[in-house]
Design a protein around this motif. Structure first.
Motif, mmCIF file in Angstrom:
data_model
loop_
_atom_site.group_PDB
_atom_site.id
_atom_site.type_symbol
_atom_site.label_atom_id
_atom_site.label_comp_id
_atom_site.label_asym_id
_atom_site.label_seq_id
_atom_site.Cartn_x
_atom_site.Cartn_y
_atom_site.Cartn_z
ATOM 1 N N ALA A 122 5.053 13.088 -6.108
ATOM 2 C CA ALA A 122 4.052 12.439 -7.217
ATOM 3 C C ALA A 122 3.914 11.317 -6.533
ATOM 4 O O ALA A 122 4.773 10.835 -5.586
ATOM 5 C CB ALA A 122 4.758 12.508 -8.397
ATOM 6 N N ALA A 123 3.186 10.349 -6.991
ATOM 7 C CA ALA A 123 3.047 8.787 -6.700
ATOM 8 C C ALA A 123 4.372 8.417 -6.728
ATOM 9 O O ALA A 123 5.060 8.489 -7.563
ATOM 10 C CB ALA A 123 1.919 8.158 -7.498
ATOM 11 N N ARG A 124 4.629 7.216 -5.644
ATOM 12 C CA ARG A 124 5.827 6.392 -5.709
ATOM 13 C C ARG A 124 5.789 5.434 -6.788
ATOM 14 O O ARG A 124 4.814 5.049 -7.048
ATOM 15 C CB ARG A 124 5.850 5.723 -4.504
ATOM 16 C CG ARG A 124 6.028 6.606 -3.282
ATOM 17 C CD ARG A 124 5.938 5.657 -1.883
ATOM 18 N NE ARG A 124 5.755 6.515 -0.694
ATOM 19 C CZ ARG A 124 6.697 6.961 -0.011
ATOM 20 N NH1 ARG A 124 7.833 6.757 -0.101
ATOM 21 N NH2 ARG A 124 6.297 7.662 1.158
ATOM 22 N N GLY A 180 3.343 16.031 4.151
ATOM 23 C CA GLY A 180 4.090 15.401 4.932
ATOM 24 C C GLY A 180 5.235 14.437 4.575
ATOM 25 O O GLY A 180 5.789 13.970 5.312
ATOM 26 N N ALA A 181 5.289 14.223 3.418
ATOM 27 C CA ALA A 181 6.369 13.490 2.595
ATOM 28 C C ALA A 181 7.652 14.113 3.058
ATOM 29 O O ALA A 181 8.767 13.672 3.183
ATOM 30 C CB ALA A 181 6.265 13.278 1.039
ATOM 31 N N ALA A 231 0.958 -1.316 -0.016
ATOM 32 C CA ALA A 231 0.107 -0.082 0.074
ATOM 33 C C ALA A 231 0.818 1.465 -0.053
ATOM 34 O O ALA A 231 0.490 2.475 -0.613
ATOM 35 C CB ALA A 231 -0.850 0.098 1.133
ATOM 36 N N LEU A 232 2.147 1.347 0.742
ATOM 37 C CA LEU A 232 2.796 2.425 0.726
ATOM 38 C C LEU A 232 3.581 2.793 -0.770
ATOM 39 O O LEU A 232 4.048 3.695 -0.960
ATOM 40 C CB LEU A 232 3.984 2.230 1.972
ATOM 41 C CG LEU A 232 4.966 3.278 1.925
ATOM 42 C CD1 LEU A 232 4.225 4.386 2.344
ATOM 43 C CD2 LEU A 232 6.068 3.000 3.083
ATOM 44 N N ALA A 233 4.007 1.516 -1.350
ATOM 45 C CA ALA A 233 4.521 1.637 -2.605
ATOM 46 C C ALA A 233 3.680 2.331 -3.684
ATOM 47 O O ALA A 233 4.055 3.105 -4.541
ATOM 48 C CB ALA A 233 5.010 0.252 -3.109
ATOM 49 N N GLU A 234 2.306 2.244 -3.437
ATOM 50 C CA GLU A 234 1.471 3.029 -4.345
ATOM 51 C C GLU A 234 0.825 4.289 -3.727
ATOM 52 O O GLU A 234 0.190 5.188 -4.450
ATOM 53 C CB GLU A 234 0.191 2.168 -4.372
ATOM 54 C CG GLU A 234 0.410 0.636 -5.076
ATOM 55 C CD GLU A 234 -0.878 -0.281 -4.761
ATOM 56 O OE1 GLU A 234 -1.833 0.248 -4.408
ATOM 57 O OE2 GLU A 234 -0.636 -1.268 -5.232
ATOM 58 N N ALA A 235 1.410 4.848 -2.617
ATOM 59 C CA ALA A 235 0.959 6.231 -2.084
ATOM 60 C C ALA A 235 2.138 7.070 -2.203
ATOM 61 O O ALA A 235 3.333 6.858 -1.993
ATOM 62 C CB ALA A 235 0.482 6.041 -0.804
ATOM 63 N N PRO A 236 1.978 8.349 -2.437
ATOM 64 C CA PRO A 236 2.718 9.558 -2.377
ATOM 65 C C PRO A 236 3.455 9.543 -0.944
ATOM 66 O O PRO A 236 4.666 10.272 -1.162
ATOM 67 C CB PRO A 236 2.027 10.921 -2.949
ATOM 68 C CG PRO A 236 0.795 10.376 -3.573
ATOM 69 C CD PRO A 236 0.317 9.113 -2.857
ATOM 70 N N SER A 237 2.768 9.380 -0.007
ATOM 71 C CA SER A 237 3.390 9.538 1.276
ATOM 72 C C SER A 237 2.891 8.498 2.355
ATOM 73 O O SER A 237 1.458 8.054 1.873
ATOM 74 C CB SER A 237 3.331 11.028 1.881
ATOM 75 O OG SER A 237 1.843 10.990 2.144
ATOM 76 N N SER A 238 3.431 8.075 3.461
ATOM 77 C CA SER A 238 2.729 7.167 4.278
ATOM 78 C C SER A 238 1.592 7.726 4.722
ATOM 79 O O SER A 238 0.571 6.974 4.961
ATOM 80 C CB SER A 238 3.738 7.146 5.418
ATOM 81 O OG SER A 238 4.067 8.157 6.079
ATOM 82 N N SER A 239 1.497 9.326 5.232
ATOM 83 C CA SER A 239 0.181 9.558 5.785
ATOM 84 C C SER A 239 -0.900 9.797 4.710
ATOM 85 O O SER A 239 -2.140 9.287 5.131
ATOM 86 C CB SER A 239 0.486 11.011 6.073
ATOM 87 O OG SER A 239 0.968 10.967 7.260
#
Length: 234
Positions: free
Chosen positions: A232-234, A202-203, A122-130
């Protein structure tokens, strides 16, 4: 595993717009959670601390590590907290109960650590952890802060307002009123709260960034935030 159920630091953000904060709920009874609990107690808040199971399992921990705080269930901490702090390991974010946090001002104090959290799709698909956490908690008013200060510094680095060496902490969130409320809490904890803008910012507070690795006053933190790109998205 059971599901987890004062003065603003930046101009233009109204203080306390999401309502006054009397009770801080903390989900996570580890080093970060108990350090935040102690400082919140010092600031005059009522503090409720929860883990994922029976509060009896953490009563002694809370009594020793945060005397004055109360061990409760995760549902009670979420329900009674005017602000709810997430201080559990990031890999456990999906054990939170989205319904219990719906409409709540929620502080994401979590960080991703590969050595302990492992691979997180899920983190790999999100711009930031938050933003990953916000997607899992769509009804929560999520704000990112308290992640870029060491748990051992939460108490040692606090200073009264106006002191020249007062440390600053950034506060990011898409909900402007929630952001203002959390900025007020940060100020009461003993830090200059700097408005970082939307949750995507937050990134710039995550491990490995200049903000995360340093200790900054307001002016220095504002300069770093101005230079930080929105990811941007990871």
């Amino acid at each position: 595993m059971q599901p987890w159920t004062s003065t603003p630091g930046s101009a233009g953000v109204p203080p306390g717009s999401a309502g006054p904060v009397h009770t801080v709920g903390i989900l996570g009874a580890g080093r970060v959670g108990t350090a935040v609990a102690r400082q919140a107690l010092r600031a005059g808040y009522r503090v409720l601390v929860a883990a994922s199971g029976d509060p009896g399992a953490i009563e002694l921990i809370v009594e020793v590590m945060a005397p004055g705080a109360t061990a409760v269930t995760a549902a009670e901490a979420a329900g009674a907290g005017d602000v709810v702090v997430l201080s559990l390991p990031l890999r456990k974010f999906d054990t939170l109960d989205p319904e219990s946090l719906r409409g709540k001002v929620v502080v994401d104090a979590m960080n991703y650590w590969a050595e302990t959290d492992g691979d997180m799709a899920a983190l790999a698909e999100a711009p930031s952890s938050s933003q990953m956490v916000q997607a899992f908690l769509p009804g929560a008013r999520l704000v990112k802060t308290l992640n870029h200060i060491g748990y051992h510094e939460v108490e040692s680095d606090h200073r009264p307002p106006g002191v020249p060496d007062r440390r600053a902490l950034a506060v990011a969130g898409d909900d402007r009123e929630a952001r203002a409320t959390v900025m007020d809490v940060v100020e009461r904890l003993g830090y200059d709260a700097v408005d970082a803008g939307p949750l995507a910012a937050g990134a710039a507070l995550e491990p490995g960034t200049a903000i995360f690795t340093g200790r900054h006053d307001r002016a220095a933190l504002e300069r770093l935030l101005e230079r930080a790109p929105v990811p941007a998205a990871r």
